[in-house]
Design a protein around this motif. Structure first.
Motif, PDB file in Angstrom:
ATOM      1  N   GLN A 171      -1.646  -0.851 -11.810  1.00  0.00           N
ATOM      2  CA  GLN A 171      -1.967  -2.259 -11.613  1.00  0.00           C
ATOM      3  C   GLN A 171      -1.611  -2.732 -10.205  1.00  0.00           C
ATOM      4  O   GLN A 171      -2.065  -3.761  -9.776  1.00  0.00           O
ATOM      5  CB  GLN A 171      -1.187  -3.110 -12.626  1.00  0.00           C
ATOM      6  CG  GLN A 171      -1.396  -2.716 -14.058  1.00  0.00           C
ATOM      7  CD  GLN A 171      -2.594  -3.388 -14.660  1.00  0.00           C
ATOM      8  OE1 GLN A 171      -2.934  -4.481 -14.268  1.00  0.00           O
ATOM      9  NE2 GLN A 171      -3.218  -2.736 -15.611  1.00  0.00           N
ATOM     10  N   ASN A 172      -0.771  -2.001  -9.501  1.00  0.00           N
ATOM     11  CA  ASN A 172      -0.290  -2.427  -8.197  1.00  0.00           C
ATOM     12  C   ASN A 172      -1.158  -1.851  -7.094  1.00  0.00           C
ATOM     13  O   ASN A 172      -1.334  -0.646  -7.000  1.00  0.00           O
ATOM     14  CB  ASN A 172       1.165  -1.969  -7.995  1.00  0.00           C
ATOM     15  CG  ASN A 172       2.086  -2.573  -9.021  1.00  0.00           C
ATOM     16  OD1 ASN A 172       1.891  -3.699  -9.447  1.00  0.00           O
ATOM     17  ND2 ASN A 172       3.089  -1.830  -9.428  1.00  0.00           N
ATOM     18  N   PHE A 173      -1.653  -2.738  -6.243  1.00  0.00           N
ATOM     19  CA  PHE A 173      -2.466  -2.317  -5.113  1.00  0.00           C
ATOM     20  C   PHE A 173      -1.656  -2.459  -3.837  1.00  0.00           C
ATOM     21  O   PHE A 173      -1.114  -3.516  -3.552  1.00  0.00           O
ATOM     22  CB  PHE A 173      -3.733  -3.172  -5.018  1.00  0.00           C
ATOM     23  CG  PHE A 173      -4.512  -2.908  -3.772  1.00  0.00           C
ATOM     24  CD1 PHE A 173      -5.275  -1.758  -3.656  1.00  0.00           C
ATOM     25  CD2 PHE A 173      -4.470  -3.799  -2.717  1.00  0.00           C
ATOM     26  CE1 PHE A 173      -5.985  -1.497  -2.493  1.00  0.00           C
ATOM     27  CE2 PHE A 173      -5.190  -3.553  -1.551  1.00  0.00           C
ATOM     28  CZ  PHE A 173      -5.946  -2.399  -1.448  1.00  0.00           C
ATOM     29  N   VAL A 174      -1.556  -1.385  -3.091  1.00  0.00           N
ATOM     30  CA  VAL A 174      -0.907  -1.402  -1.784  1.00  0.00           C
ATOM     31  C   VAL A 174      -1.978  -0.986  -0.780  1.00  0.00           C
ATOM     32  O   VAL A 174      -2.511   0.123  -0.859  1.00  0.00           O
ATOM     33  CB  VAL A 174       0.298  -0.440  -1.718  1.00  0.00           C
ATOM     34  CG1 VAL A 174       0.891  -0.420  -0.323  1.00  0.00           C
ATOM     35  CG2 VAL A 174       1.351  -0.822  -2.750  1.00  0.00           C
ATOM     36  N   PRO A 175      -2.328  -1.878   0.164  1.00  0.00           N
ATOM     37  CA  PRO A 175      -3.382  -1.521   1.113  1.00  0.00           C
ATOM     38  C   PRO A 175      -2.998  -0.336   1.991  1.00  0.00           C
ATOM     39  O   PRO A 175      -1.821  -0.108   2.280  1.00  0.00           O
ATOM     40  CB  PRO A 175      -3.571  -2.789   1.941  1.00  0.00           C
ATOM     41  CG  PRO A 175      -2.399  -3.638   1.687  1.00  0.00           C
ATOM     42  CD  PRO A 175      -1.775  -3.194   0.407  1.00  0.00           C
ATOM     43  N   GLU A 176      -4.014   0.374   2.402  1.00  0.00           N
ATOM     44  CA  GLU A 176      -3.778   1.570   3.226  1.00  0.00           C
ATOM     45  C   GLU A 176      -3.050   1.219   4.522  1.00  0.00           C
ATOM     46  O   GLU A 176      -2.205   1.982   4.990  1.00  0.00           O
ATOM     47  CB  GLU A 176      -5.101   2.253   3.543  1.00  0.00           C
ATOM     48  CG  GLU A 176      -4.926   3.560   4.269  1.00  0.00           C
ATOM     49  CD  GLU A 176      -6.229   4.301   4.478  1.00  0.00           C
ATOM     50  OE1 GLU A 176      -6.218   5.224   5.312  1.00  0.00           O
ATOM     51  OE2 GLU A 176      -7.229   3.979   3.829  1.00  0.00           O
ATOM     52  N   SER A 177      -3.347   0.044   5.092  1.00  0.00           N
ATOM     53  CA  SER A 177      -2.697  -0.352   6.347  1.00  0.00           C
ATOM     54  C   SER A 177      -1.183  -0.419   6.184  1.00  0.00           C
ATOM     55  O   SER A 177      -0.440  -0.085   7.103  1.00  0.00           O
ATOM     56  CB  SER A 177      -3.224  -1.703   6.829  1.00  0.00           C
ATOM     57  OG  SER A 177      -2.941  -2.731   5.893  1.00  0.00           O
ATOM     58  N   PHE A 178      -0.720  -0.838   5.006  1.00  0.00           N
ATOM     59  CA  PHE A 178       0.720  -0.885   4.762  1.00  0.00           C
ATOM     60  C   PHE A 178       1.247   0.502   4.408  1.00  0.00           C
ATOM     61  O   PHE A 178       2.289   0.925   4.897  1.00  0.00           O
ATOM     62  CB  PHE A 178       1.064  -1.878   3.646  1.00  0.00           C
ATOM     63  CG  PHE A 178       2.541  -2.110   3.534  1.00  0.00           C
ATOM     64  CD1 PHE A 178       3.175  -3.031   4.344  1.00  0.00           C
ATOM     65  CD2 PHE A 178       3.310  -1.387   2.635  1.00  0.00           C
ATOM     66  CE1 PHE A 178       4.551  -3.233   4.283  1.00  0.00           C
ATOM     67  CE2 PHE A 178       4.680  -1.572   2.560  1.00  0.00           C
ATOM     68  CZ  PHE A 178       5.305  -2.499   3.383  1.00  0.00           C
ATOM     69  N   MET A 179       0.516   1.210   3.581  1.00  0.00           N
ATOM     70  CA  MET A 179       0.947   2.537   3.149  1.00  0.00           C
ATOM     71  C   MET A 179       1.142   3.465   4.349  1.00  0.00           C
ATOM     72  O   MET A 179       2.078   4.268   4.378  1.00  0.00           O
ATOM     73  CB  MET A 179      -0.086   3.124   2.182  1.00  0.00           C
ATOM     74  CG  MET A 179       0.489   4.146   1.258  1.00  0.00           C
ATOM     75  SD  MET A 179      -0.679   4.721   0.007  1.00  0.00           S
ATOM     76  CE  MET A 179      -1.307   3.232  -0.706  1.00  0.00           C
ATOM     77  N   MET A 180       0.295   3.311   5.364  1.00  0.00           N
ATOM     78  CA  MET A 180       0.374   4.185   6.533  1.00  0.00           C
ATOM     79  C   MET A 180       1.653   3.987   7.334  1.00  0.00           C
ATOM     80  O   MET A 180       2.027   4.855   8.120  1.00  0.00           O
ATOM     81  CB  MET A 180      -0.851   3.993   7.431  1.00  0.00           C
ATOM     82  CG  MET A 180      -2.152   4.465   6.775  1.00  0.00           C
ATOM     83  SD  MET A 180      -2.099   6.139   6.076  1.00  0.00           S
ATOM     84  CE  MET A 180      -1.897   7.111   7.554  1.00  0.00           C
ATOM     85  N   LEU A 181       2.342   2.869   7.124  1.00  0.00           N
ATOM     86  CA  LEU A 181       3.633   2.667   7.784  1.00  0.00           C
ATOM     87  C   LEU A 181       4.646   3.717   7.338  1.00  0.00           C
ATOM     88  O   LEU A 181       5.609   3.993   8.052  1.00  0.00           O
ATOM     89  CB  LEU A 181       4.198   1.277   7.469  1.00  0.00           C
ATOM     90  CG  LEU A 181       3.400   0.059   7.914  1.00  0.00           C
ATOM     91  CD1 LEU A 181       4.086  -1.219   7.442  1.00  0.00           C
ATOM     92  CD2 LEU A 181       3.203   0.050   9.413  1.00  0.00           C
ATOM     93  N   TYR A 182       4.416   4.284   6.174  1.00  0.00           N
ATOM     94  CA  TYR A 182       5.362   5.229   5.574  1.00  0.00           C
ATOM     95  C   TYR A 182       4.812   6.638   5.429  1.00  0.00           C
ATOM     96  O   TYR A 182       5.374   7.445   4.701  1.00  0.00           O
ATOM     97  CB  TYR A 182       5.850   4.687   4.229  1.00  0.00           C
ATOM     98  CG  TYR A 182       6.738   3.493   4.419  1.00  0.00           C
ATOM     99  CD1 TYR A 182       8.063   3.657   4.781  1.00  0.00           C
ATOM    100  CD2 TYR A 182       6.232   2.206   4.309  1.00  0.00           C
ATOM    101  CE1 TYR A 182       8.881   2.566   5.011  1.00  0.00           C
ATOM    102  CE2 TYR A 182       7.047   1.102   4.533  1.00  0.00           C
ATOM    103  CZ  TYR A 182       8.369   1.295   4.883  1.00  0.00           C
ATOM    104  OH  TYR A 182       9.179   0.216   5.121  1.00  0.00           O
TER     105      TYR A 182
END
Length: 105
Positions: free
Chosen positions: A6-17
């Motif tokens: 159910q949780n969406f994390v955009p790729e732009s944020f995910m790429m920080l990690y």
């Protein structure tokens, strides 16, 4: 349904990690989601403050975003510098302002 679906994390944020040469974020999914939600909430909460500051001070949108970024990195215990830049980019997006190209010096 699983909560994690159910949780969406955009790729732009995910790429920080995502470390160079890696494909998966370095944080567990639950922690990554928590970090994203904090940053997204922060961007939404800062909309009025930053747009008002930009108008009242008569400064350019980019300058208002830079002041916000400087405030976020002044006390990095809440967000790290990369997250702070993501927050101001998201803030620019929410305000329909130009998105900064890179970190300020």
């Amino acid at each position: 349904m699983y909560e994690e679906n159910q949780n969406f994390v955009p790729e732009s944020f995910m790429m920080l990690y995502v470390k160079p040469g890696q494909y998966k974020p370095s944080l567990p999914r639950s922690e990554l989601t928590q970090r994203y939600e904090l940053c997204e909430d922060m961007a939404n909460l800062l909309m009025d403050t930053v747009s008002t500051q930009q108008f009242q001070l008569g400064i350019a949108e980019n300058d208002a975003l830079e002041k916000c970024w400087q405030g976020l990195i002044a006390e990095p215990s809440m967000v790290n510098p990369e997250e702070a830049f993501w927050v101001v980019c998201r803030l620019a997006e929410l305000l329909s302002w130009p998105i900064p190209e890179s970190h300020w010096n």
